[in-house]
Scaffold this motif. Sequence first.
Motif, PDB file in Angstrom:
ATOM      1  N   PHE A   1     -26.128   4.739  12.701  1.00  8.64           N
ATOM      2  CA  PHE A   1     -26.130   5.726  11.630  1.00  8.64           C
ATOM      3  C   PHE A   1     -27.253   5.452  10.642  1.00  8.64           C
ATOM      4  O   PHE A   1     -27.535   4.298  10.292  1.00  8.64           O
ATOM      5  CB  PHE A   1     -24.817   5.683  10.854  1.00  8.64           C
ATOM      6  CG  PHE A   1     -23.631   6.238  11.577  1.00  8.64           C
ATOM      7  CD1 PHE A   1     -22.680   5.405  12.117  1.00  8.64           C
ATOM      8  CD2 PHE A   1     -23.467   7.609  11.705  1.00  8.64           C
ATOM      9  CE1 PHE A   1     -21.582   5.913  12.784  1.00  8.64           C
ATOM     10  CE2 PHE A   1     -22.370   8.132  12.368  1.00  8.64           C
ATOM     11  CZ  PHE A   1     -21.423   7.285  12.901  1.00  8.64           C
TER      12      PHE A   1
ATOM     13  N   PRO B   1     -28.991  12.462  19.942  1.00  7.80           N
ATOM     14  CA  PRO B   1     -27.559  12.260  19.714  1.00  7.80           C
ATOM     15  C   PRO B   1     -26.963  11.233  20.662  1.00  7.80           C
ATOM     16  O   PRO B   1     -26.031  10.512  20.281  1.00  7.80           O
ATOM     17  CB  PRO B   1     -26.946  13.649  19.947  1.00  7.80           C
ATOM     18  CG  PRO B   1     -27.956  14.393  20.726  1.00  7.80           C
ATOM     19  CD  PRO B   1     -29.292  13.833  20.364  1.00  7.80           C
ATOM     20  N   ASP B   2     -27.488  11.150  21.866  1.00  9.36           N
ATOM     21  CA  ASP B   2     -26.994  10.200  22.858  1.00  9.36           C
ATOM     22  C   ASP B   2     -28.178   9.575  23.587  1.00  9.36           C
ATOM     23  O   ASP B   2     -29.187  10.245  23.828  1.00  9.36           O
ATOM     24  CB  ASP B   2     -26.083  10.894  23.875  1.00  9.36           C
ATOM     25  CG  ASP B   2     -24.859  11.497  23.230  1.00  9.36           C
ATOM     26  OD1 ASP B   2     -24.876  12.706  22.926  1.00  9.36           O
ATOM     27  OD2 ASP B   2     -23.898  10.746  23.006  1.00  9.36           O
TER      28      ASP B   2
ATOM     29  N   GLN C   1     -25.453   7.801  19.625  1.00  9.30           N
ATOM     30  CA  GLN C   1     -24.581   6.989  20.476  1.00  9.30           C
ATOM     31  C   GLN C   1     -25.444   6.316  21.526  1.00  9.30           C
ATOM     32  O   GLN C   1     -26.035   6.989  22.374  1.00  9.30           O
ATOM     33  CB  GLN C   1     -23.536   7.873  21.140  1.00  9.30           C
ATOM     34  CG  GLN C   1     -22.665   7.159  22.164  1.00  9.30           C
ATOM     35  CD  GLN C   1     -21.486   6.444  21.549  1.00  9.30           C
ATOM     36  OE1 GLN C   1     -20.676   7.040  20.845  1.00  9.30           O
ATOM     37  NE2 GLN C   1     -21.376   5.158  21.805  1.00  9.30           N
TER      38      GLN C   1
ATOM     39  N   ARG D   1     -18.283  11.268  15.528  1.00  4.81           N
ATOM     40  CA  ARG D   1     -19.109  10.550  14.572  1.00  4.81           C
ATOM     41  C   ARG D   1     -19.107  11.227  13.213  1.00  4.81           C
ATOM     42  O   ARG D   1     -18.413  12.185  13.000  1.00  4.81           O
ATOM     43  CB  ARG D   1     -20.541  10.502  15.078  1.00  4.81           C
ATOM     44  CG  ARG D   1     -20.699   9.708  16.328  1.00  4.81           C
ATOM     45  CD  ARG D   1     -22.038   9.954  16.925  1.00  4.81           C
ATOM     46  NE  ARG D   1     -21.888  10.661  18.167  1.00  4.81           N
ATOM     47  CZ  ARG D   1     -22.909  11.167  18.847  1.00  4.81           C
ATOM     48  NH1 ARG D   1     -24.114  11.085  18.364  1.00  4.81           N
ATOM     49  NH2 ARG D   1     -22.713  11.765  19.981  1.00  4.81           N
TER      50      ARG D   1
END
Lengths: 113, 113
Positions: free
Chosen positions: A86, A9-10, A108, B42
Amino acid sequence: GIQVEQSPPDLILQEGANSTLRCNFSDSVNNLQWFHQNPWGQLINLFYIPSGTKQNGRLSATTVATERYSLLYISSSQTTDSGVYFCAVNEWGLTGGGNKLTFGTGTQLKVEL
Amino acid sequence: SQTIHQWPATLVQPVGSPLSLECTVEGTSNPNLYWYRQAAGRGLQLLFYSVGIGQISSEVPQNLSASRPQDRQFILSSKKLLLSDSGFYLCAYLRSWDPYEQYFGPGTRLTVT
């Protein structure tokens, strides 16, 4: 409906580092796109890749449709690569057509000097 | 070449006020058109899509509606905005030939106060 999961996610990288972003999807697809959302919100098309491998400069992508995943590789990262990445898919055989995209929740990425 | 425009870029509206966001596409005819919303953080959610003039499909029951009065014009509307309508609204079109990629406009950032 189809589920799309992205990992990690990050991600924080030092400039020059390489990274791999992953997208898993729960059903067969006939369209898979990778996008980069820049800090101003603009979605930029990176790849249209329902199967196979493509390369564009420092970026490349591979989709293994039979195993329902796609990978985005970023090599020699630069600060301008920062933003959200994405993955989005169109489920194969969806009734009603329309070629609708289901998005993952994104990765991200922050690239630091 | 094909281009997509959205306006306004930014909008601040009070609760209960009406809304009209416009999207136009140039350089193509009879494209599939889409409205997505991105809430804080997001994840893009498909709201509406259209395969032709006057043809609208709704994906999510909500306070919003869409119309397609002309071939290359797509409008997102609301009679009375809610706080939960705040977000980043993106319009997209589907390229009319292979590969059938979706391309996104610059977006409208809506804040409902």
